[in-house]
Write a protein that holds these residues in place. Structure first.
Motif, mmCIF file in Angstrom:
data_model
loop_
_atom_site.group_PDB
_atom_site.id
_atom_site.type_symbol
_atom_site.label_atom_id
_atom_site.label_comp_id
_atom_site.label_asym_id
_atom_site.label_seq_id
_atom_site.Cartn_x
_atom_site.Cartn_y
_atom_site.Cartn_z
ATOM 1 N N GLU A 81 -13.561 4.281 -4.324
ATOM 2 C CA GLU A 81 -13.918 3.757 -5.612
ATOM 3 C C GLU A 81 -14.123 4.478 -6.705
ATOM 4 N N ILE A 89 -9.216 3.388 -13.686
ATOM 5 C CA ILE A 89 -8.972 2.360 -14.469
ATOM 6 C C ILE A 89 -10.445 2.123 -15.077
ATOM 7 N N LEU A 102 0.850 -0.992 0.105
ATOM 8 C CA LEU A 102 0.158 -0.040 -0.064
ATOM 9 C C LEU A 102 0.899 1.432 0.060
ATOM 10 N N ILE A 140 0.016 -2.920 -13.219
ATOM 11 C CA ILE A 140 -0.965 -1.732 -12.695
ATOM 12 C C ILE A 140 -1.506 -1.985 -11.372
ATOM 13 N N THR A 141 -1.823 -1.098 -10.541
ATOM 14 C CA THR A 141 -2.348 -1.300 -9.482
ATOM 15 C C THR A 141 -3.615 -1.909 -9.526
ATOM 16 N N LEU A 142 -4.135 -2.472 -8.213
ATOM 17 C CA LEU A 142 -5.225 -3.070 -8.053
ATOM 18 C C LEU A 142 -6.570 -1.881 -7.857
ATOM 19 N N GLY A 143 -6.042 -0.726 -7.559
ATOM 20 C CA GLY A 143 -6.886 0.398 -7.386
ATOM 21 C C GLY A 143 -6.595 1.245 -6.180
ATOM 22 N N TYR A 144 -7.387 2.107 -5.681
ATOM 23 C CA TYR A 144 -7.085 2.979 -4.467
ATOM 24 C C TYR A 144 -7.848 2.586 -3.609
ATOM 25 N N LEU A 145 -7.202 2.405 -2.167
ATOM 26 C CA LEU A 145 -7.819 1.791 -0.982
ATOM 27 C C LEU A 145 -9.020 2.666 -0.680
ATOM 28 N N ASN A 146 -10.329 2.270 -0.408
ATOM 29 C CA ASN A 146 -11.441 2.807 0.092
ATOM 30 C C ASN A 146 -11.614 4.163 -0.792
ATOM 31 N N VAL A 183 -2.885 0.237 -4.165
ATOM 32 C CA VAL A 183 -2.708 -1.019 -3.526
ATOM 33 C C VAL A 183 -2.093 -1.837 -4.845
ATOM 34 N N THR A 222 -10.748 5.264 -8.206
ATOM 35 C CA THR A 222 -10.324 3.918 -8.898
ATOM 36 C C THR A 222 -11.070 3.828 -10.186
#
Lengths: 502, 502
Positions: free
Chosen positions: A351, A358, A188, A343-349, A202, A354
């Motif tokens: 949406e 993406i 993270l 590439i990242t899974l996304g941004y924590l909390n 993440v 994210t």
């Protein structure tokens, strides 16, 4: 053939953590980490990481998916954390050591961190950050990382939970916690936030495995290199090289601070990546025939961000409206988009962030504006939010800034959009001058610009400041300047230049 | 954090096919493939592969998942096939050029191949193979690959479908067929079958991507190498280096045959892999301190297969009965097992063989018997089927053979199990003698063995032959010898040695 697919022997999770045991086997007696007169071997690093991972689980109750933060300079413990923390099943969260207590507090709260490892020099900031946590929020437990090489640090209290005491408690035969899936979170990282509030990027085991091997190949890292740590490891996990060094059996030379006057003898390479890509995913792959070009031309080519690394699937520059590739003409601007395993899974909390980055079309939108050259090399021209649209024309603020930087008296320059009643937006330049550079007026700056760029690109507003606001990693905070420009109210569509001194 | 996982930007299929477009961008004007005075650049190779892939789809109706076979020496077309065929969506099936017509026929039938590219020199074998196909089986279409450098080849008939005519028809702007999933089949290789009938090993895009990048890192391949093709590309796809050369912009030097008397100047490295692993997955990583050892000791260490490559997840040596790891003592034998992203999807149309090799415990069983040394290096001792169990004792046939090879008159030796009424099995040696090596009897061989190995390991039967049966890749066909030993009937538990001359 349709019956064949993933099976138990080939679908085990990709992860960089297995590199360490192999390093202990192949490079066991070779130096792994050097710091002052402390030298660890790969066997020792392997055993120390297993001990620490074991102690995190057994002594501190860390379990799969917990966030463990670190606030450390480039000391040996910082290196070890990159293996030991995920080997306990936890997610490693390296925090920028230049952040203020308030921001550290925000990150600890947002991440729900269970534990934080801290350097003695950073303990005051951490203490302030913990005090700023809201009532009711469970504060992370603190582990002090000793540094016997820093004589001014007081010895740790006998009762304190310290790094070396934790390592001692652990079991070097610990069976480390393998990810259940290669998509499991491992890292993270908070972005430094040039354009908005920090976001928690993440990364999963698969992504870190891929960027690590990809970077070794793309940068042609030789076997058994000596790697001088000048990049802070907290910065996008040292672009994945902490794991890469275990693959090639390198020697990590740790430095608390980089203060040598090193000026010569380096061959400079140019790469591009984001926290969201876990490392460098474009590099300016150099062609032998370019060696013959004059220096200015070589510099122009070297300044381009370049081509995708071998492990990346695709890179493109796309039009913001149509989503189509811009022409390969080196001048039509578009947003740089990427796809690939790192590439990242996304941004924590978060949406919304994210989803904005993406998209369903399979691209990650970098927010960077660039061009595609006819030879397939990408060059950044701007951050997307930094494009100024004046009378329907796109203006690259970076392009205007580069002209301003050419002025002999200019120290720093940043150009942002200022609202305009007629043109929509006009360029607004923030400038700081060199000490002893002489008196320079807004009219001088405008005159300088007029000779060197199209009329519509010339700043309509010039504001002098002693210093421009920056993030902890030294990036100019354009969003601060953008707010100032906004609050000034709209220009009136005429060619007014003001000499404001703030 | 649980909400984050694979997404459209990071889950695009891993595939080595994208390396080619990048090579054209970065190494466009550099030589890619050299053959006599023919020199292609990476730009040309890229465009030729796209043309060929396009022609396969548009002119020949090849579609996703079709099998396309090639029967070619290491000529430029053979290199191009490694990209062009899977870029059309088809599965590449390289056939061993040393096989006889009967075996080629079996493979074409088993694979259901739609198309076969053939070298003029191999056309007679192919014609015979096609004649041997059963009635009703649709024969693959044949494409002749011209070789203007071989003056004795007759020119292709004007109406014949040839490689260059096909390339000419294709579109260099073809959008190549990306795999729908990284687990999609990309490669079909038939094993040469030392122990049984040929099996069709299937590899997916992900596996080939991983072994390619892994091999570049493990073998420390530098940028822009010159790669002399001595290994036939049909052999486990040249251990993945056709794709690897595109990553590093290497120059592939093609040779129709390897006949130079090269004897000096090479640094020999030792690796281990199987057709089922798509390339080398163990390598004898060399330690600097070994350089100081005497030559015999260095040879002993270099002969070990070594440690897993960075991209492999795990390797172990396990007891056949308990499935547990054998002790790390360098002497307890067990089966070598592997897991990692490059392990085969399984065997084509052979569920039993797939299940036997890929077990639910997550291991691929190699069929090779080895030991684990205390330092974590693996060494092969035998093929599992070659273990002879005599009176409950495991006998390594390789170990017995190595003693027989020490006899000054012995040219070739192979030891297999022969049934025995009392001991279960006894070692049976097949031996061919050096020309002019003098008269050697079975009693001589037994006496030689007795002085050099435990009594129970001494061959009870010695059979002389002029030459031992071999596969097309030169491996001794032990299963043929095993059948002969079986048909001889059991020995009687007494210490009889026969001097049979067959």
């Amino acid at each position: 053939m349709d019956k064949l697919g993933a099976n138990p022997a080939n679908s085990c999770a990709l992860t960089p953590l297995g590199f360490l045991e192999r390093a202990a086997t192949v490079f066991g007696d070779c130096p792994s980490v050097v710091y002052h007169d402390t030298v660890f071997t790969w066997s020792q690093t392997h055993r120390r990481c297993l001990r620490l991972a074991s102690a995190l689980v057994s002594s501190l109750g860390i379990s799969r998916g917990d966030v463990v933060s670190v606030l450390l300079p480039n000391v040996p413990a910082m290196y070890e954390m990159h293996f030991a923390v995920p080997m306990s099943g936890a997610v490693l969260n390296s925090i920028n050591t230049r952040l203020d207590a308030r921001t550290v507090s925000v990150l600890l709260r947002h991440s729900g961190s269970k534990l934080i490892f801290v350097d003695p020099a950073l303990l005051p900031v951490l203490r302030d950050a913990l005090r700023l946590l809201p009532a009711g929020h469970t504060a992370p437990r603190v582990v002090l990382v000793e540094d016997p090489h820093e004589k001014e640090f007081p010895p740790a209290p006998a009762a304190a939970l310290t790094y070396e005491r934790l390592v001692e408690k652990g079991d070097p035969e610990f069976a480390w916690v393998r990810p259940a899936s290669e998509w499991d979170p491992m890292i993270l990282n908070y972005t430094s936030g040039t354009t908005s509030a920090p976001k928690g990027v993440v990364h999963c085991h698969r992504g870190i495995f891929l960027i690590t091997v990809d970077s070794l190949v793309d940068w042609a890292v030789p076997p058994r290199p000596t790697y001088l740590w000048t990049l802070p490891m907290f910065h996008a996990n040292g672009w994945s090289f902490p794991w890469g060094m275990a693959v090639v059996g390198g020697t990590n030379v740790c430095l608390r601070r980089v203060d040598a006057a090193e000026a010569i003898g380096f061959e400079v390479s140019h790469g591009y990546g984001l926290t969201e890509t876990a490392g460098l995913v474009l590099s300016c792959a150099w062609k032998g025939e370019w060696d013959k070009l004059p220096a200015s031309e070589r510099a122009r080519l070297k300044a381009r961000q370049g081509v995708r690394t071998p492990g990346m699937a695709e890179v493109d520059v796309v039009d913001g409206e149509t989503g189509r590739s811009v022409p390969r003409d080196g001048s039509t601007m578009g947003e740089i988009v990427l796809r690939g395993g790192c590439i990242t899974l996304g941004y924590l909390n978060d949406e919304a962030a994210t989803k904005a980055a993406i998209r369903d079309n399979g691209w990650f939108y970098t927010g960077d504006v660039g061009v595609m050259h006819p030879d397939g090399y990408v060059e950044i021209r701007d951050r997307s939010k930094d494009v100024i649209i004046s009378g329907g024309e796109n203006i690259s603020s970076v392009e205007v800034e580069s002209v301003l930087y050419g002025h002999p008296a200019v120290n720093e320059a940043a150009v942002v959009a200022r609202p305009d009643e007629f043109w929509g937006e006009t360029p607004c330049a923030f400038v700081s001058l060199k000490q002893g550079g002489g008196a320079v007026t807004a009219a001088d700056v405008v005159a300088w610009s007029r000779e060197r760029m199209p009329r519509y690109m010339v700043p309509k507003t010039v504001i002098f400041r002693d210093e421009l606001p920056k993030t902890s990693t030294g990036k100019i905070q354009k969003y601060v300047l953008r707010n100032i420009a906004k609050e000034m109210g709209p220009t009136t569509g005429t060619n007014t230049n003001r000499n404001s001194k703030m």
